[in-house]
Design a protein around this motif. Structure first.
Motif, mmCIF file in Angstrom:
data_model
loop_
_atom_site.group_PDB
_atom_site.id
_atom_site.type_symbol
_atom_site.label_atom_id
_atom_site.label_comp_id
_atom_site.label_asym_id
_atom_site.label_seq_id
_atom_site.Cartn_x
_atom_site.Cartn_y
_atom_site.Cartn_z
ATOM 1 N N GLY A 77 0.833 -1.197 0.000
ATOM 2 C CA GLY A 77 0.000 0.000 0.000
ATOM 3 C C GLY A 77 0.867 1.246 0.000
ATOM 4 N N ILE A 78 0.336 2.321 -0.560
ATOM 5 C CA ILE A 78 1.059 3.603 -0.582
ATOM 6 C C ILE A 78 0.094 4.718 -0.194
ATOM 7 C CG2 ILE A 78 2.713 2.850 -2.329
ATOM 8 C CD1 ILE A 78 1.132 4.598 -4.365
ATOM 9 N N TRP A 79 0.651 5.859 0.186
ATOM 10 C CA TRP A 79 -0.170 7.032 0.490
ATOM 11 C C TRP A 79 0.546 8.269 -0.025
ATOM 12 C CZ3 TRP A 79 1.623 3.357 3.831
ATOM 13 C CH2 TRP A 79 2.753 3.670 4.571
ATOM 14 N N ARG A 80 -0.215 9.226 -0.499
ATOM 15 C CA ARG A 80 0.305 10.505 -1.009
ATOM 16 C C ARG A 80 -0.575 11.605 -0.432
ATOM 17 N NH1 ARG A 80 3.621 7.390 -2.027
ATOM 18 N NH2 ARG A 80 4.412 6.639 -4.018
ATOM 19 N N PRO A 81 -0.343 11.968 0.852
ATOM 20 C CA PRO A 81 -1.214 12.957 1.493
ATOM 21 C C PRO A 81 -1.145 14.305 0.776
ATOM 22 C CG PRO A 81 0.263 11.896 3.089
ATOM 23 C CD PRO A 81 0.732 11.502 1.732
ATOM 24 N N GLN A 82 -2.290 14.807 0.360
ATOM 25 C CA GLN A 82 -2.361 16.113 -0.316
ATOM 26 C C GLN A 82 -3.729 16.726 -0.026
ATOM 27 O OE1 GLN A 82 -1.757 14.832 -4.392
ATOM 28 N NE2 GLN A 82 0.438 14.535 -4.097
ATOM 29 N N GLN A 83 -3.731 18.031 0.264
ATOM 30 C CA GLN A 83 -4.995 18.748 0.424
ATOM 31 C C GLN A 83 -5.676 18.846 -0.936
ATOM 32 O OE1 GLN A 83 -6.351 19.846 3.222
ATOM 33 N NE2 GLN A 83 -4.624 19.421 4.587
ATOM 34 N N LEU A 84 -6.989 18.908 -0.922
ATOM 35 C CA LEU A 84 -7.768 18.907 -2.167
ATOM 36 C C LEU A 84 -7.304 19.985 -3.161
ATOM 37 C CD1 LEU A 84 -10.075 17.625 -3.715
ATOM 38 C CD2 LEU A 84 -11.669 19.061 -2.442
ATOM 39 N N GLU A 85 -7.013 21.191 -2.629
ATOM 40 C CA GLU A 85 -6.629 22.292 -3.537
ATOM 41 C C GLU A 85 -5.327 21.986 -4.273
ATOM 42 O OE1 GLU A 85 -7.041 22.625 -0.291
ATOM 43 O OE2 GLU A 85 -8.765 23.948 0.024
ATOM 44 N N GLU A 86 -4.449 21.188 -3.642
ATOM 45 C CA GLU A 86 -3.122 20.957 -4.238
ATOM 46 C C GLU A 86 -2.985 19.560 -4.837
ATOM 47 O OE1 GLU A 86 -1.258 21.573 -0.579
ATOM 48 O OE2 GLU A 86 -2.043 23.624 -0.578
ATOM 49 N N ILE A 87 -4.091 18.886 -4.900
ATOM 50 C CA ILE A 87 -3.981 17.476 -5.276
ATOM 51 C C ILE A 87 -3.408 17.293 -6.686
ATOM 52 C CG2 ILE A 87 -5.929 16.354 -6.462
ATOM 53 C CD1 ILE A 87 -6.578 15.152 -3.661
ATOM 54 N N ARG A 88 -2.508 16.305 -6.817
ATOM 55 C CA ARG A 88 -2.018 15.932 -8.152
ATOM 56 C C ARG A 88 -2.707 14.613 -8.505
ATOM 57 N NH1 ARG A 88 2.855 17.846 -5.990
ATOM 58 N NH2 ARG A 88 3.466 15.736 -5.436
ATOM 59 N N ILE A 89 -3.500 14.698 -9.557
ATOM 60 C CA ILE A 89 -4.347 13.547 -9.917
ATOM 61 C C ILE A 89 -3.484 12.305 -10.136
ATOM 62 C CG2 ILE A 89 -5.991 12.653 -11.638
ATOM 63 C CD1 ILE A 89 -7.112 14.930 -9.840
ATOM 64 N N ARG A 90 -2.342 12.493 -10.766
ATOM 65 C CA ARG A 90 -1.462 11.353 -11.068
ATOM 66 C C ARG A 90 -1.044 10.603 -9.794
ATOM 67 N NH1 ARG A 90 1.665 8.830 -15.157
ATOM 68 N NH2 ARG A 90 1.711 6.874 -14.059
ATOM 69 N N ASP A 91 -0.724 11.382 -8.750
ATOM 70 C CA ASP A 91 -0.331 10.768 -7.475
ATOM 71 C C ASP A 91 -1.480 9.938 -6.900
ATOM 72 O OD1 ASP A 91 2.132 11.959 -7.550
ATOM 73 O OD2 ASP A 91 1.626 13.577 -6.154
ATOM 74 N N GLN A 92 -2.679 10.512 -6.976
ATOM 75 C CA GLN A 92 -3.817 9.823 -6.374
ATOM 76 C C GLN A 92 -4.245 8.616 -7.217
ATOM 77 O OE1 GLN A 92 -4.417 10.577 -3.307
ATOM 78 N NE2 GLN A 92 -3.000 12.307 -3.419
ATOM 79 N N GLU A 93 -3.998 8.691 -8.532
ATOM 80 C CA GLU A 93 -4.227 7.504 -9.372
ATOM 81 C C GLU A 93 -3.293 6.374 -8.934
ATOM 82 O OE1 GLU A 93 -5.811 9.415 -13.599
ATOM 83 O OE2 GLU A 93 -3.684 8.945 -13.382
ATOM 84 N N ASP A 94 -2.059 6.749 -8.600
ATOM 85 C CA ASP A 94 -1.101 5.738 -8.113
ATOM 86 C C ASP A 94 -1.619 5.078 -6.840
ATOM 87 O OD1 ASP A 94 0.591 6.331 -10.192
ATOM 88 O OD2 ASP A 94 1.977 7.538 -8.988
#
Ligand code: NAD
Length: 236
Positions: A77-94
């Motif tokens: 499992g992985i996590w890429r904590p980011q606030q909604l305003e700064e979210i990078r879609i690619r990271d969250q797809e990962d």
């Protein structure tokens, strides 16, 4: 007995491997990190395979070589904590690809050989975050909520293969150690009813129970292993 553990090169996956090996299981650890994987397999004296759980072809090829095995621990499992305003879609797809689609790919590919065992079972990995809805987690908590839903869905769909999940709380691992430097460890420990941050072995002990015959009537369950944090905090 033979268990396959994804993300077994460090942290909770490594601790699960160590625990099961100590109980006499054969263990194969899968991981994407080649250096850590070889180091872990040398230390633990267990089999390993360099596998990215999101790579359907290599996952299918790996499981097609195993006629029968008893427990799949979907721990990677992985996590890429980011606030909604700064979210990078690619990271969250990962995040979704590893946590959710990776679990799906491994489970589907493992089914034929798990079905050949009379005690085949699966342990998925959720997180307390799936229910605490902490801000700034991007799609991590959502991916783990989906794992909880799938755990129950699959428990019905693929019985008699048992399917359970563990939802860890605050656990100190290589992956989380930057959150526990200096005073932060004590501060975090103080929000937990049991007054300590968890260790990987706390999770491994529960995983060892879930894959064992002692849990043969347990399926579709999400087991919180969080020192009581999911029930509340003495500081709130
Ligand atoms: N540590 C915690 O506090 C905590 C809390 C809740 C849930 N969890 C869950 O427990 C599991 C393990 O967490 P951890 O703290 O041991 O993590 P970690 O980062 O220490 O270890 C994760 C391992 O998974 C491997 N991995 C990552 N992507 C992969 C991929 N695509 N294919 C194969 N292997 C891959 C990494 O190389 C690493 O060895 C995760 O699912 C995590 O979400 C952990």
């Amino acid at each position: 007995m033979h268990a396959v553990i994804t993300g077994g090169a460090q942290g909770i996956g490594y601790a699960c491997a160590e625990k099961l090996l100590s109980l006499g299981w054969d263990v194969t650890i899968l991981d994407i990190n080649s250096h850590k994987l070889k180091k872990a397999s040398n230390e633990l004296h267990c089999d390993y395979a360099l596998i990215d759980v999101t790579d359907q072809k290599s996952v299918e090829q790996f499981f097609s070589q195993i006629v029968s095995f008893d427990a799949l621990i979907n721990n990677a499992g992985i996590w890429r904590p980011q606030q909604l305003e700064e979210i990078r879609i690619r990271d969250q797809e990962d995040v979704v690809n590893v946590n959710l689609i990776g679990t799906l790919i491994c489970t589907k590919a493992a089914l034929p050989s798990l079905s050949n065992s009379s005690r085949g079972n699966i342990v998925n990995f959720s997180s307390l975050a799936a229910r605490t809805k902490s801000p700034g987690l991007g799609l991590y908590a959502a991916s783990k909520s989906a794992i909880e839903t799938l755990t129950k869905q699959w428990a019905v769909e693929i019985a008699p293969i048992r399917v359970n999940a563990i939802a860890p709380g605050l656990i100190l691992t290589e992956g989380t150690e930057e959150n526990y430097q200096g005073e932060m460890k004590e501060r975090r420990a103080n929000v937990v009813p049991l007054k300590r941050v968890g260790e990987a072995v706390d999770i491994a002990n529960v995983a060892a129970f879930l894959v064992s015959e002692e849990a043969s009537y347990v399926t579709g369950q999400i087991i919180d292993v969080d020192g009581g944090l999911g029930s509340g905090s003495p500081q709130s």
